[in-house]
Design a protein around this motif. Sequence first.
Motif, PDB file in Angstrom:
ATOM      1  N   GLU A   1       0.512 -11.027   7.818  1.00  0.00           N
ATOM      2  CA  GLU A   1       1.505  -9.879   7.795  1.00  0.00           C
ATOM      3  C   GLU A   1       1.171  -8.871   6.554  1.00  0.00           C
ATOM      4  N   THR A   2       0.758  -9.234   5.373  1.00  0.00           N
ATOM      5  CA  THR A   2       0.391  -8.396   4.326  1.00  0.00           C
ATOM      6  C   THR A   2      -0.861  -7.573   4.669  1.00  0.00           C
ATOM      7  N   VAL A   3      -1.709  -8.096   5.507  1.00  0.00           N
ATOM      8  CA  VAL A   3      -2.950  -7.248   5.921  1.00  0.00           C
ATOM      9  C   VAL A   3      -2.509  -6.229   7.089  1.00  0.00           C
ATOM     10  N   ILE A   4      -1.670  -6.751   7.764  1.00  0.00           N
ATOM     11  CA  ILE A   4      -1.041  -5.765   9.008  1.00  0.00           C
ATOM     12  C   ILE A   4      -0.215  -4.604   8.393  1.00  0.00           C
ATOM     13  N   PHE A   5       0.664  -4.931   7.398  1.00  0.00           N
ATOM     14  CA  PHE A   5       1.346  -4.214   6.718  1.00  0.00           C
ATOM     15  C   PHE A   5       0.801  -3.126   6.062  1.00  0.00           C
ATOM     16  N   LEU A   6      -0.289  -3.551   5.380  1.00  0.00           N
ATOM     17  CA  LEU A   6      -1.099  -2.484   4.490  1.00  0.00           C
ATOM     18  C   LEU A   6      -2.205  -1.421   5.530  1.00  0.00           C
ATOM     19  N   ILE A   7      -2.445  -2.107   6.357  1.00  0.00           N
ATOM     20  CA  ILE A   7      -3.202  -1.297   7.572  1.00  0.00           C
ATOM     21  C   ILE A   7      -2.314  -0.140   7.979  1.00  0.00           C
TER      22      ILE A   7
ATOM     23  N   ALA B   1      -5.687   7.521  -0.390  1.00  0.00           N
ATOM     24  CA  ALA B   1      -6.504   6.249  -0.660  1.00  0.00           C
ATOM     25  C   ALA B   1      -6.483   5.730  -1.853  1.00  0.00           C
ATOM     26  N   SER B   2      -6.558   6.663  -2.854  1.00  0.00           N
ATOM     27  CA  SER B   2      -6.623   6.290  -4.497  1.00  0.00           C
ATOM     28  C   SER B   2      -5.438   5.546  -4.780  1.00  0.00           C
ATOM     29  N   GLU B   3      -4.394   5.876  -4.435  1.00  0.00           N
ATOM     30  CA  GLU B   3      -2.906   5.123  -4.507  1.00  0.00           C
ATOM     31  C   GLU B   3      -2.881   4.133  -3.911  1.00  0.00           C
ATOM     32  N   LEU B   4      -3.446   3.804  -2.667  1.00  0.00           N
ATOM     33  CA  LEU B   4      -3.190   2.685  -1.775  1.00  0.00           C
ATOM     34  C   LEU B   4      -4.126   1.584  -2.723  1.00  0.00           C
ATOM     35  N   ILE B   5      -5.292   1.748  -2.798  1.00  0.00           N
ATOM     36  CA  ILE B   5      -6.069   1.207  -3.574  1.00  0.00           C
ATOM     37  C   ILE B   5      -5.378   0.442  -4.788  1.00  0.00           C
ATOM     38  N   MET B   6      -5.124   1.356  -5.741  1.00  0.00           N
ATOM     39  CA  MET B   6      -4.519   1.050  -6.975  1.00  0.00           C
ATOM     40  C   MET B   6      -3.345   0.226  -6.658  1.00  0.00           C
ATOM     41  N   GLY B   7      -2.334   0.542  -5.736  1.00  0.00           N
ATOM     42  CA  GLY B   7      -0.999  -0.436  -5.415  1.00  0.00           C
ATOM     43  C   GLY B   7      -1.660  -1.664  -5.227  1.00  0.00           C
TER      44      GLY B   7
ATOM     45  N   SER C   1       3.853  -2.061  15.246  1.00  0.00           N
ATOM     46  CA  SER C   1       3.330  -0.728  15.328  1.00  0.00           C
ATOM     47  C   SER C   1       4.084  -0.105  14.028  1.00  0.00           C
ATOM     48  N   VAL C   2       5.212  -0.287  13.702  1.00  0.00           N
ATOM     49  CA  VAL C   2       6.065   0.079  12.804  1.00  0.00           C
ATOM     50  C   VAL C   2       6.491  -0.410  11.452  1.00  0.00           C
ATOM     51  N   GLU C   3       6.443  -1.954  11.735  1.00  0.00           N
ATOM     52  CA  GLU C   3       7.058  -2.732  10.672  1.00  0.00           C
ATOM     53  C   GLU C   3       6.555  -2.508   9.260  1.00  0.00           C
ATOM     54  N   GLY C   4       5.357  -2.099   9.275  1.00  0.00           N
ATOM     55  CA  GLY C   4       4.645  -1.849   7.998  1.00  0.00           C
ATOM     56  C   GLY C   4       5.372  -0.770   7.232  1.00  0.00           C
TER      57      GLY C   4
ATOM     58  N   ALA D   1       2.877   0.204  -1.884  1.00  0.00           N
ATOM     59  CA  ALA D   1       1.551  -0.589  -1.652  1.00  0.00           C
ATOM     60  C   ALA D   1       1.758  -1.790  -2.647  1.00  0.00           C
ATOM     61  N   ALA D   2       1.980  -1.594  -3.668  1.00  0.00           N
ATOM     62  CA  ALA D   2       1.813  -3.045  -4.671  1.00  0.00           C
ATOM     63  C   ALA D   2       3.086  -3.918  -4.324  1.00  0.00           C
ATOM     64  N   LEU D   3       4.246  -3.639  -3.920  1.00  0.00           N
ATOM     65  CA  LEU D   3       5.434  -4.425  -3.410  1.00  0.00           C
ATOM     66  C   LEU D   3       5.008  -5.485  -2.078  1.00  0.00           C
ATOM     67  N   ILE D   4       3.994  -4.785  -1.250  1.00  0.00           N
ATOM     68  CA  ILE D   4       4.024  -5.561  -0.042  1.00  0.00           C
ATOM     69  C   ILE D   4       3.146  -6.972  -0.451  1.00  0.00           C
ATOM     70  N   PRO D   5       1.910  -6.743  -1.274  1.00  0.00           N
ATOM     71  CA  PRO D   5       1.473  -8.317  -1.377  1.00  0.00           C
ATOM     72  C   PRO D   5       2.369  -9.133  -2.472  1.00  0.00           C
ATOM     73  N   ILE D   6       3.259  -8.624  -3.267  1.00  0.00           N
ATOM     74  CA  ILE D   6       3.986  -9.161  -4.233  1.00  0.00           C
ATOM     75  C   ILE D   6       4.837 -10.018  -3.450  1.00  0.00           C
ATOM     76  N   ARG D   7       5.714  -9.124  -2.299  1.00  0.00           N
ATOM     77  CA  ARG D   7       6.771  -9.837  -1.603  1.00  0.00           C
ATOM     78  C   ARG D   7       6.074 -10.861  -0.505  1.00  0.00           C
ATOM     79  N   GLU D   8       5.248 -10.508   0.076  1.00  0.00           N
ATOM     80  CA  GLU D   8       4.657 -11.494   0.992  1.00  0.00           C
ATOM     81  C   GLU D   8       3.822 -12.788   0.303  1.00  0.00           C
ATOM     82  N   GLY D   9       3.272 -12.449  -0.777  1.00  0.00           N
ATOM     83  CA  GLY D   9       2.384 -13.573  -1.408  1.00  0.00           C
ATOM     84  C   GLY D   9       3.421 -14.687  -2.305  1.00  0.00           C
ATOM     85  N   LEU D  10       4.441 -14.387  -2.823  1.00  0.00           N
ATOM     86  CA  LEU D  10       5.224 -15.117  -3.706  1.00  0.00           C
ATOM     87  C   LEU D  10       5.484 -16.523  -2.857  1.00  0.00           C
TER      88      LEU D  10
END
Length: 489
Positions: free
Chosen positions: A357-363, A371-377, A167-170, A227-236
Amino acid sequence: MRFGRCIGAFIIAAFLAVLSIHPLPAYAKTTVDVSPALSDLNHVITALQKGKSADHDFSSFKEWWQQHKAAVTKSSLDASIQLSQDISAASLDLLNGDRKQAIKSIGTLRQTLQDYQSGLYGGTGKSGQHSLSSYITELGNTKQSMDKKDWVTAASQVKQLQQDWLSVEGDVVSQSQSIYTESEKNLVMMDAYLANPQTRKKAVPLIEEMIISLKPLVSANYGLWDAALIPIREGLEALLVIGSLLMFARKANSRPAKLWVWGGTTLAVLVCLTVGAIVSFLLSVAAFGNNNSLISGWSGVLASLMLLYVGYWLHRNADIKRWKAFIQSKTSQAISTRKMVSFAVLAFIAVLREGMETVIFLIGMTGRMPASELIMGIAVGFGILIVIGFFMLKLGVLLPMRPFFLLSSFVVFYLCFKFMGSGIHSLQMAGVLPSSVSDALPSVNSLSIFPSWYSTIPQAVCLFLFILIIMKELPTAASHKNQKHTKEA
């Protein structure tokens, strides 16, 4: 590359479509007063610990539950479901006369009520900055049990902490990767220490460390780069796997192999998005429970085993003569269908592991920033990943054959080693494997080395096989080099 660009565009569009919508409906602002119920449960535990009958106090609790069940359900469906399950388990243990197990199940039931009271299951816990705050309160309750030397209750509370971590790891990983990794490791170590009467006291400094490290994160604000660092970190890491497979397919000039890799990648993304939508609109991150740990664990172990084979195969084909013989022995397809299917499966597992993990973190971040910053990130994060992937493929093609295969095999073996450690650690978090630890073992978070024999032994086997493969190929490489020098002479 056109197909790859289309898939990349689709992935970004799908992520933006799902995550631009607030995932959870507003919870009721009021919660039911659970003080009388907690008092009854405390009396039940005290009676059981003294060897006395607890039937009267537990009956009193069940009367309270029948009177307030509808109100609890209205304020939080997740809490109501969890409480019903906990009550059934506790009732069965009491009926069977299993005193020791009954104390544990009543402790779990009490912890669920405390979580509900502090907002972890609803109310402000899902709409503002209170979720992480509630988790810290939960940590504080567990520490109080440790201070009172109520080790049975503390062990039950730590199990609950492991489940509630999702519930809080994101919140945590978006602000500090090191605190996130250290906290997750501490949860497993506390569970192991509390299971052994000789090491129970060692759990106290670990929970104190978690409370101290998490408190500064409660009031932090999120921004575009969080928001940007989560997909970068998890996706590398997933990108390294997919990039190696695509580069190999290009070296072999096999278009079908590329399509298989992209197909596995696309399917994994669709699965992640589907799960994200289910969690967002039908369940909740808390209700998702430890399933994410199970997925991460089993996919990590399976990906590690497949990467071990791929790494061996890549290292073996670093010999130019052997590579040419391989290409000449095949048809224009260059790679067998069975191997292409294995490429697709490996790409699927790698993306599923990191994508979930990326999806759960972003949720978890949705609703906590504009919302605009989240989408842009999210767009910036995936854009950077695509740029990195593009340069990886370009540089991979430019590399000479032997350096390419050697570099790829080392990258794959590194990921094999890391996935094995983190996969087994996730299975320990999910309760599939015992949370045993040893003070004699090292702990290196960056390499997913944890102080547990369950993860250290498989990693040591992977390392041994890696060294064996290198040693086995060295004489062959030296022989070809001598033959080349003889011809030149």
